[in-house]
Write a protein that holds these residues in place. Sequence first.
Motif, PDB file in Angstrom:
ATOM      1  N   LYS A 606       1.144  -1.349   0.044  1.00  0.00           N
ATOM      2  CA  LYS A 606      -0.288  -0.101  -0.052  1.00  0.00           C
ATOM      3  C   LYS A 606       1.335   1.157  -0.100  1.00  0.00           C
ATOM      4  CE  LYS A 606      -3.919  -1.760   3.013  1.00  0.00           C
ATOM      5  NZ  LYS A 606      -5.276  -1.425   3.736  1.00  0.00           N
ATOM      6  N   ASN A 653      -2.087  -4.685  -2.913  1.00  0.00           N
ATOM      7  CA  ASN A 653      -2.959  -5.116  -1.724  1.00  0.00           C
ATOM      8  C   ASN A 653      -3.877  -3.981  -2.056  1.00  0.00           C
ATOM      9  OD1 ASN A 653      -4.728  -7.420   0.119  1.00  0.00           O
ATOM     10  ND2 ASN A 653      -3.005  -6.177   1.551  1.00  0.00           N
ATOM     11  N   ILE A 654      -4.022  -2.858  -2.417  1.00  0.00           N
ATOM     12  CA  ILE A 654      -4.499  -2.261  -2.440  1.00  0.00           C
ATOM     13  C   ILE A 654      -6.367  -1.955  -2.596  1.00  0.00           C
ATOM     14  CG2 ILE A 654      -3.899  -0.338  -4.097  1.00  0.00           C
ATOM     15  CD1 ILE A 654      -3.950   1.965  -2.429  1.00  0.00           C
ATOM     16  N   THR A 655      -7.242  -0.989  -1.985  1.00  0.00           N
ATOM     17  CA  THR A 655      -9.119  -1.398  -2.578  1.00  0.00           C
ATOM     18  C   THR A 655      -8.896  -0.232  -3.472  1.00  0.00           C
ATOM     19  OG1 THR A 655      -9.421  -0.721  -0.532  1.00  0.00           O
ATOM     20  CG2 THR A 655      -9.260  -2.941  -0.710  1.00  0.00           C
ATOM     21  N   LEU A 656     -10.303  -0.320  -3.847  1.00  0.00           N
ATOM     22  CA  LEU A 656     -10.670   0.398  -4.849  1.00  0.00           C
ATOM     23  C   LEU A 656     -10.798   1.401  -3.211  1.00  0.00           C
ATOM     24  CD1 LEU A 656     -12.633  -0.764  -7.827  1.00  0.00           C
ATOM     25  CD2 LEU A 656     -10.531   0.173  -8.005  1.00  0.00           C
ATOM     26  N   LYS A 657     -11.685   1.069  -2.675  1.00  0.00           N
ATOM     27  CA  LYS A 657     -12.539   2.361  -1.674  1.00  0.00           C
ATOM     28  C   LYS A 657     -10.844   3.268  -1.351  1.00  0.00           C
ATOM     29  CE  LYS A 657     -14.354   2.348   2.693  1.00  0.00           C
ATOM     30  NZ  LYS A 657     -14.927   1.811   3.527  1.00  0.00           N
ATOM     31  N   GLU A 658      -9.962   2.408  -0.928  1.00  0.00           N
ATOM     32  CA  GLU A 658      -8.918   2.966  -0.809  1.00  0.00           C
ATOM     33  C   GLU A 658      -8.198   3.991  -1.806  1.00  0.00           C
ATOM     34  OE1 GLU A 658      -6.799   0.112   3.508  1.00  0.00           O
ATOM     35  OE2 GLU A 658      -6.841  -0.576   0.663  1.00  0.00           O
ATOM     36  N   GLN A 660     -10.076   5.693  -3.375  1.00  0.00           N
ATOM     37  CA  GLN A 660     -10.628   6.480  -3.360  1.00  0.00           C
ATOM     38  C   GLN A 660     -10.291   7.352  -2.775  1.00  0.00           C
ATOM     39  OE1 GLN A 660     -12.091   6.413  -7.080  1.00  0.00           O
ATOM     40  NE2 GLN A 660     -13.792   7.882  -6.051  1.00  0.00           N
TER      41      GLN A 660
END
Length: 682
Positions: A606, A653-658, A660
């Motif tokens: 991340k 390992n980073i999400t789309l929410k993060e 955003q």
Amino acid sequence: MTQFFNKFYKNQSQLYKIILLAFTTIFIVFIFPKSGRFKYDFEKGKPWQSENLYAPFNFAIEKSSEEILKEENNIKSNATYYFNLNDSVKKQVEKKLATELDLVISDTLEYPKRRLIRNSSKELLEQIYKVGFLDQDINLPNSTKSVLLISNEEVLNTNYGSLFVQDSLNNTISNFINTTNVKEFKSEISNVIYNSILPNLTYNESLTNKVIEENLDKISPTRGSVEKQTLIISKGEVVEGEKYKVLKSLEAQYESQIWTTYNYYWIVFAYTLLVALALLMLLLFLKKYRYDIYLNNTKVTFIFFNIFIMVLLTTLIINYNSKYIYVIPITILPLVIKAFFDARLGLFTHVITILLLGSIVPNSYEYMFLQIIAGIVTILTVSELYKRANLFISVGQITLVYVIAYFAFYVIHEGSIENLEFENFVLFVLCGLATLFVQPIIYIYEKLFGLVSDVSLLELSDTNTKLLKRLSNEAPGTFHHSLNVANLAEACANEIGANAMLVRVGALYHDIGKINNPTYFTENQSSGLNPHDELSPKESAKIIIDHTLKGIEIAKKYNLPERVIDFIRTHHGTSVVYYFYSKEKVSDPEVDINLFRYPGPIPFSKETAILMMCDSVEAASKSLSNPTTPKFNEFVEKIVEKQLSEGQFLNSNITLKEIQLIKKVLKAKLANIYHLRIEYPE
């Protein structure tokens, strides 16, 4: 054969972990006690919590140390003392007495009186030697104690109080004279006796001690026995008196009995299974949830090494005196793991270690409960370890949890606080103080294993370090850019819960490769001249791309940690130097795009993903003319979406929410940096 070696090379990392697991298991089992362990925990005066207990085998009831000491004292107090009797002394004294009488008795004295003196002196001497005259008083506490007088002819039994000694000779003479009619000759008789008498008894200390030792050796350590299948104690019955002694005897004989080779191997095998199973669970956890750590054999070795050290220290204390077991600062383990990795792994490693120790410590349930609770508190309370105040506060909280939990257990067992053992609270305080040594331990581990903690990151974030000073002097524009990126990246990391300190340090050093050719980068071109004007697009692209490789070389030269070098490697991922690619494509439409592509790798955490976004946005923001909030929003969306579409974040390992949330922070920060100011009057 080649195929075999290729297969071996591909799987060498897995083989290393298997060997590490095996050796760690062997070492831990080696230091574990190898006797069978009594499976019941009990304390004097408390109810028996388990099922009815029957004797598993025939065993003797051991005497307590107080009982054995009492028997020893009894043997010593009733021991017979031995004295050597010299029969020849009496004859020597009789001859000497005759000579002394001739010298003392005056010829003018009447014959009856002379005879009375002679007879009285001989009678007194006979009375003394009939019992024996001792050369020194050995001060036996009991005058009636039996003693044996050993001579060449016989052994006489008498009591110590009847023996004559030098100190009591004067009283003996006085008492004798007072009972006869020679009071007027007291002086003469006393002189004759004192000048003639010699001791005929000598204390034989070696023989006396030998007999005492033989009697002491005959003391039996046991009294009575318990037959197999005899009911020892029922569930709910209070453990006290004879039942407590029987249980202690069973526990001691069960754990210290001489095991056959067959039993010994079974015990070692069982311990090996337990230890290997626990360590295997840790490896599986790493593989499933911390795969980056699992792939790094140095880090796996570091974790196993810490577990072994804690088991070793605890085993040494148990072998010395198990009551000091709470002095071992077990919470150092989750602190160290959290400092180098993360809290989740720290807690899991701590629990695995406590499970291992639970098989060898006394009162295992109480111990495991206390240590697991303390480990949870450690993980929840210790943050920003580089701040000294935080560590002191957390250690205080850990110590308080120890005290509260121990107090609760004591009240549950005892039902009162009348006999509360306050020395155990002192042990918890000492444990807390020992935990403070985690700072120097972390420093040592950094040097031994090449790891980096938040403490080191704080030192690296100082802009007065030699490398950052060099960057600010030789490439001031790049240095200013790095500071801006660091501020943006830190804010983004805080927003999504990433390691803000790590990403800040990575941002400060990510462009140090530009030190070699600073003027080839626009932020350092203050004169208006652009050296790229004299180069082909391919040459220019190569210089731009090489700043990542040069940066890695410089970082290694200055001994930067690998976690920081990762930001230098990945901050451009596999993106394309699009400006020079477009320029070259004008003259050569078939040009290979890979000549203008960074070598990668793409971000794999991340933090490195955050740096890629912040670096691109901050660098491109300089090209905006008349910046406004809508422009910033569109600008940030365009850059980040392009990186997403190129697959730059697939391994991070980073999400789309993060992502955003990061875009939201970047838009707000850029708006604050480039906000319009009012025009001041001249």
